[in-house]
Design a protein around this motif. Structure first.
Motif, PDB file in Angstrom:
ATOM      1  N   MET A 229       0.822  -1.211   0.000  1.00  0.00           N
ATOM      2  CA  MET A 229       0.000   0.000   0.000  1.00  0.00           C
ATOM      3  C   MET A 229       0.861   1.268   0.000  1.00  0.00           C
ATOM      4  O   MET A 229       0.353   2.372   0.170  1.00  0.00           O
ATOM      5  CB  MET A 229      -0.936   0.003   1.211  1.00  0.00           C
ATOM      6  CG  MET A 229      -2.005  -1.086   1.199  1.00  0.00           C
ATOM      7  SD  MET A 229      -3.165  -0.938  -0.207  1.00  0.00           S
ATOM      8  CE  MET A 229      -2.549  -2.239  -1.247  1.00  0.00           C
TER       9      MET A 229
ATOM     10  N   LEU B 223      -5.784  -0.780   6.767  1.00  0.00           N
ATOM     11  CA  LEU B 223      -5.362  -0.658   5.365  1.00  0.00           C
ATOM     12  C   LEU B 223      -6.580  -0.499   4.462  1.00  0.00           C
ATOM     13  O   LEU B 223      -6.492   0.048   3.367  1.00  0.00           O
ATOM     14  CB  LEU B 223      -4.565  -1.892   4.922  1.00  0.00           C
ATOM     15  CG  LEU B 223      -3.235  -2.147   5.617  1.00  0.00           C
ATOM     16  CD1 LEU B 223      -2.582  -3.402   5.061  1.00  0.00           C
ATOM     17  CD2 LEU B 223      -2.291  -0.952   5.463  1.00  0.00           C
TER      18      LEU B 223
ATOM     19  N   ARG C  25      -9.224   1.209   5.392  1.00  0.00           N
ATOM     20  CA  ARG C  25      -9.810   2.522   5.661  1.00  0.00           C
ATOM     21  C   ARG C  25      -8.992   3.633   5.000  1.00  0.00           C
ATOM     22  O   ARG C  25      -9.537   4.635   4.570  1.00  0.00           O
ATOM     23  CB  ARG C  25      -9.853   2.788   7.180  1.00  0.00           C
ATOM     24  CG  ARG C  25     -10.783   1.855   7.951  1.00  0.00           C
ATOM     25  CD  ARG C  25     -10.811   2.245   9.435  1.00  0.00           C
ATOM     26  NE  ARG C  25     -11.354   3.581   9.614  1.00  0.00           N
ATOM     27  CZ  ARG C  25     -10.796   4.530  10.373  1.00  0.00           C
ATOM     28  NH1 ARG C  25      -9.683   4.282  11.042  1.00  0.00           N
ATOM     29  NH2 ARG C  25     -11.345   5.713  10.476  1.00  0.00           N
ATOM     30  N   PHE C  26      -7.691   3.415   4.946  1.00  0.00           N
ATOM     31  CA  PHE C  26      -6.783   4.487   4.529  1.00  0.00           C
ATOM     32  C   PHE C  26      -6.280   4.263   3.102  1.00  0.00           C
ATOM     33  O   PHE C  26      -5.180   3.780   2.883  1.00  0.00           O
ATOM     34  CB  PHE C  26      -5.603   4.574   5.491  1.00  0.00           C
ATOM     35  CG  PHE C  26      -5.974   4.910   6.922  1.00  0.00           C
ATOM     36  CD1 PHE C  26      -7.043   5.776   7.203  1.00  0.00           C
ATOM     37  CD2 PHE C  26      -5.259   4.374   7.983  1.00  0.00           C
ATOM     38  CE1 PHE C  26      -7.373   6.098   8.519  1.00  0.00           C
ATOM     39  CE2 PHE C  26      -5.579   4.692   9.296  1.00  0.00           C
ATOM     40  CZ  PHE C  26      -6.654   5.557   9.568  1.00  0.00           C
ATOM     41  N   GLY C  27      -7.108   4.609   2.127  1.00  0.00           N
ATOM     42  CA  GLY C  27      -6.660   4.519   0.734  1.00  0.00           C
ATOM     43  C   GLY C  27      -6.447   3.100   0.259  1.00  0.00           C
ATOM     44  O   GLY C  27      -5.477   2.812  -0.436  1.00  0.00           O
ATOM     45  N   GLY C  28      -7.338   2.209   0.640  1.00  0.00           N
ATOM     46  CA  GLY C  28      -7.247   0.822   0.194  1.00  0.00           C
ATOM     47  C   GLY C  28      -7.489   0.706  -1.300  1.00  0.00           C
ATOM     48  O   GLY C  28      -8.050   1.598  -1.924  1.00  0.00           O
ATOM     49  N   CYS C  29      -7.053  -0.391  -1.864  1.00  0.00           N
ATOM     50  CA  CYS C  29      -7.308  -0.634  -3.290  1.00  0.00           C
ATOM     51  C   CYS C  29      -7.268  -2.125  -3.521  1.00  0.00           C
ATOM     52  O   CYS C  29      -6.768  -2.878  -2.682  1.00  0.00           O
ATOM     53  CB  CYS C  29      -6.250   0.058  -4.144  1.00  0.00           C
ATOM     54  SG  CYS C  29      -4.609  -0.643  -3.971  1.00  0.00           S
TER      55      CYS C  29
END
Lengths: 459, 459
Positions: free
Chosen positions: B211, B416, B418-422
């Motif tokens: 990430m 992971l 919540r914060f800009g996951g992909c």
């Protein structure tokens, strides 16, 4: 949709000018104006991050303006000349699609955080510029080490981590067990049928492979249960331990010097942007220090000569906190004087007093010293420790007896001297201490992804 | 005296013809005639060993004739055309100097020893032809793996070995402690202030780096305290775990296939002599198997489709010891049928029943399966296991709740998402199982320098 990485973008910047590309990554910073916005974009593949510019012709302009720092996005746009800097890519966005949102309480806001705070959020810190630089240098340096040895015919050996030997580091090891906590069961009931611990070195097993492949190296984790809360101690760290057959102490020094310079050179070539950033971040002098290493030749002095130099300096007015003494270990201030004041270069100090060195080192004819060598580096101190190994059976056994190390338990190590032994030498280098040197970052906790130190085993 | 390695000798054989060279290494075999002798010489840098021929013009002829198998020697002599085989170097000795003797009770005599016997003398077995081949393949394969990832912009990440997480593999882990055996002390008094164990995977920490760097890989030791005495289980082994951001299950399969073929191809190119020997040693078919892999395309079927194929085979008379069932795991015989009888190629089996797979895998819309994939290989069975990761916060938390995995303890992993996951995916491959495949050697104990298995932690 063909996605390219920011590394590919940078490498092909000239040929991609005017073309439309798609990138996927994260928003590090987002500045908004009335009819346009600027996104500092990164995907972690390249330290030189593109700037994404969008205006109100881009579909969903209002939603895009609302994008939070930390969000994952897919950006498509045209590569345009950068007004900032010709080497920093700029993308004129055609579309920006949110892949994963990030709330406003995201701990990594675009401001300078302390390294202490970043340690508490170690799972997010790789996204910061500092740790993008540090952990890419770590990866590049690791690869440089493998490449160095493999190009020269060394065989990579994975020595065991769980060990039943306690010849080295007794008292400073972690016990490995499957017995329940507090169990009074006999070690014979444990998983391996005996007491086992985490290895503090792979050298002894490495020697068994050097006696078969001539040149080998290890590169793996090592463990010390030392209750030291310093900037250079961790309970778990990575070590490199080459071992070379038909190699004496002089030849070993040649190899150490060549090796260290090769790694520094590769990292400087492959990570120029990272080093430039680290140089600034750590107050300047990093690149000059590394260039200094490359252009210098390592001095070579015996421990006795080193002490003489230090004592003469003391007589001439240099103040040391600890008096340099023949037959004793040197202190950090002594190392600093030798490398930075006296030689202005790295220094190999060899022929150490045998009483402060390990049992397996070659005993010199003087009866007092062993063929051990420490490499002292300006701005860093000791970075490598090596020795010619004691290959004479009776000398090795005598020393083991003196130190109470069991020849029976270590029969296989002793037998290397019976079965076709030869002059051989090796050294060990702590990978994190190399990284402290390479990055200028001064705390081992900041060059390891997840540091293990006393009272600390998070993530 | 400039010493060259047998690798350099082989590489420069044409240009060295007629020249005098010096080699250092060991005597593997020594055949004596009245006025001459033949030494099978090796230094471990090359599998193609030179033959050293000497006659009674060489100084110290009688002493040379008395040289024992296993001894270390320095040989100087002229490179001459070999009467055996133009690619095998031959040296007409001018001098042979003993470096380290070897007594006649040396356990490695020039005859075929069983692998079981060689395991007992694991510290000497790297000197045998079998283990020279195996451990060079190990080293070359390890380097091929690093090269594959580094060339493609992956960052190498050292995930921690000592861990306080017990989310995965509970019950099968080794405890790490500094408390004395039998101590009733509270875990808060232990080194890390809490219970810790040896990691069974680096994946979760790997995801935190994916990430940030998009493409990362781990390559390090992993531990399982499984009391399994089989040919494929070891308590300590090395694993490769790449993790790729913005990558779904289909793209993951592309990467896995490309990766495996690249490693096989590199090993075939760099170790032709070793593989030829191993092919013969293991009964033939090894090279054909590897070539078959390179020329085939991996089939891709869902787990449901795989079970349908197996059940149809059963209806048509194929006998299985275990009945293939929808929603259940497959057995080795099923994997064998799919790869060797049905597809005649490697097979990706994907979309596995969620109940037999891990909590972090992407839950498919059917509510029954997850986006997991196993790669089955002809002649080997399962070699890689991967998945698209569950990136939807509520789905991940729901599954953790169902399985009783603490979201609080694993907050950083959950965050992971919540914060800009992909979308991201990764796979794991056991290095030793790859080596079993690459070498044809069928026991994990014989592809690790020093194997750790239940009741066995020697050397």
């Amino acid at each position: 949709m063909d996605v390219i990485t920011t590394r590919e973008l940078k490498e092909q910047l000239a040929s991609l000018q005017g073309q439309s590309v798609t990138l996927q990554g994260w928003i590090r910073n987002h500045r908004k104006q009335k009819n346009m916005g600027f996104i500092d974009f990164f995907d972690g593949t390249c330290f030189r991050n593109p700037q994404v510019v969008y205006d109100n012709n881009v579909p969903g302009f209002d939603d895009i303006q609302a994008l939070h720092v930390g969000s994952a996005v897919t950006v498509t746009g045209k590569v345009v000349p950068s007004y900032k800097d010709p080497e920093t890519p700029e993308i004129q966005a055609e579309s920006i699609v949110l892949e994963g949102d990030c709330p406003e309480d995201y701990p990594l806001q675009p401001k300078r955080h302390t390294v202490e705070f970043l340690r508490e959020i170690a799972y997010l810190r790789p996204r910061t510029r500092l740790f993008q630089a540090v952990f890419r240098v770590r990866s590049v340096a690791a690869m440089a080490i493998h490449t160095y040895f493999q190009d020269r015919g060394y065989v990579y050996v994975h020595t065991p981590l769980i060990t039943g030997n306690d010849a080295e580091g007794a008292g400073n090891t972690f016990t490995v067990t499957t017995l329940p906590a507090g169990s009074k069961a006999d070690p014979s009931e444990d998983f391996f049928g005996k007491p086992t611990s985490l290895a503090v070195t792979g050298q002894l097993e490495g020697e068994t492979f050097a006696m078969a492949f001539s040149k080998i190296y290890t590169f793996g984790p090592t463990f010390r249960a030392e209750n030291s809360n310093t900037k250079t101690h961790a309970a778990e760290f990575w070590m490199i331990e080459p071992e070379i057959a038909f190699c004496d102490l002089d030849q070993l020094m040649d190899i150490e010097e060549d090796f260290l310079k090769a790694i520094v050179k590769t990292v400087m070539e492959k990570c120029p942007d990272e080093l430039k950033f680290l140089d600034q971040f750590t107050g300047g002098g990093l690149i000059a220090k590394l260039e200094g290493l490359l252009s210098s030749t390592c001095a070579r002095v015996t421990h006795d000569e080193a002490i003489s130099i230090l004592r003469k300096a003391m007589e001439n007015g240099t103040e040391f906190k600890f008096e340099p003494k023949f037959g004793e270990d040197t202190a950090k201030e002594h190392e600093k004087y030798l490398t930075e004041e006296y030689f202005h270069s790295p220094v190999f100090v060899y022929d150490w007093p045998k009483d402060i060195k390990a049992f397996y080192m070659y005993q010199n004819d003087d009866g007092k010293t062993v063929s051990a060598v420490d490499l002292l580096v300006p701005g860093a101190g000791e970075r490598m420790g090596g020795s010619q190994r004691e290959t004479r059976l009776e000398k090795l056994e005598g020393r083991m007896d003196e130190l109470g190390i069991s020849k029976e338990e270590m029969y296989w190590y002793v037998n290397l001297r019976r079965f076709g032994g030869c002059t051989h030498s090796g050294f060990g280098m702590g990978f994190e201490r190399l990284l402290i040197y390479l990055t200028g970052v001064d705390n081992i906790r900041d060059v390891i992804p997840y540091a293990r130190t006393p009272q600390n085993c998070e993530f």
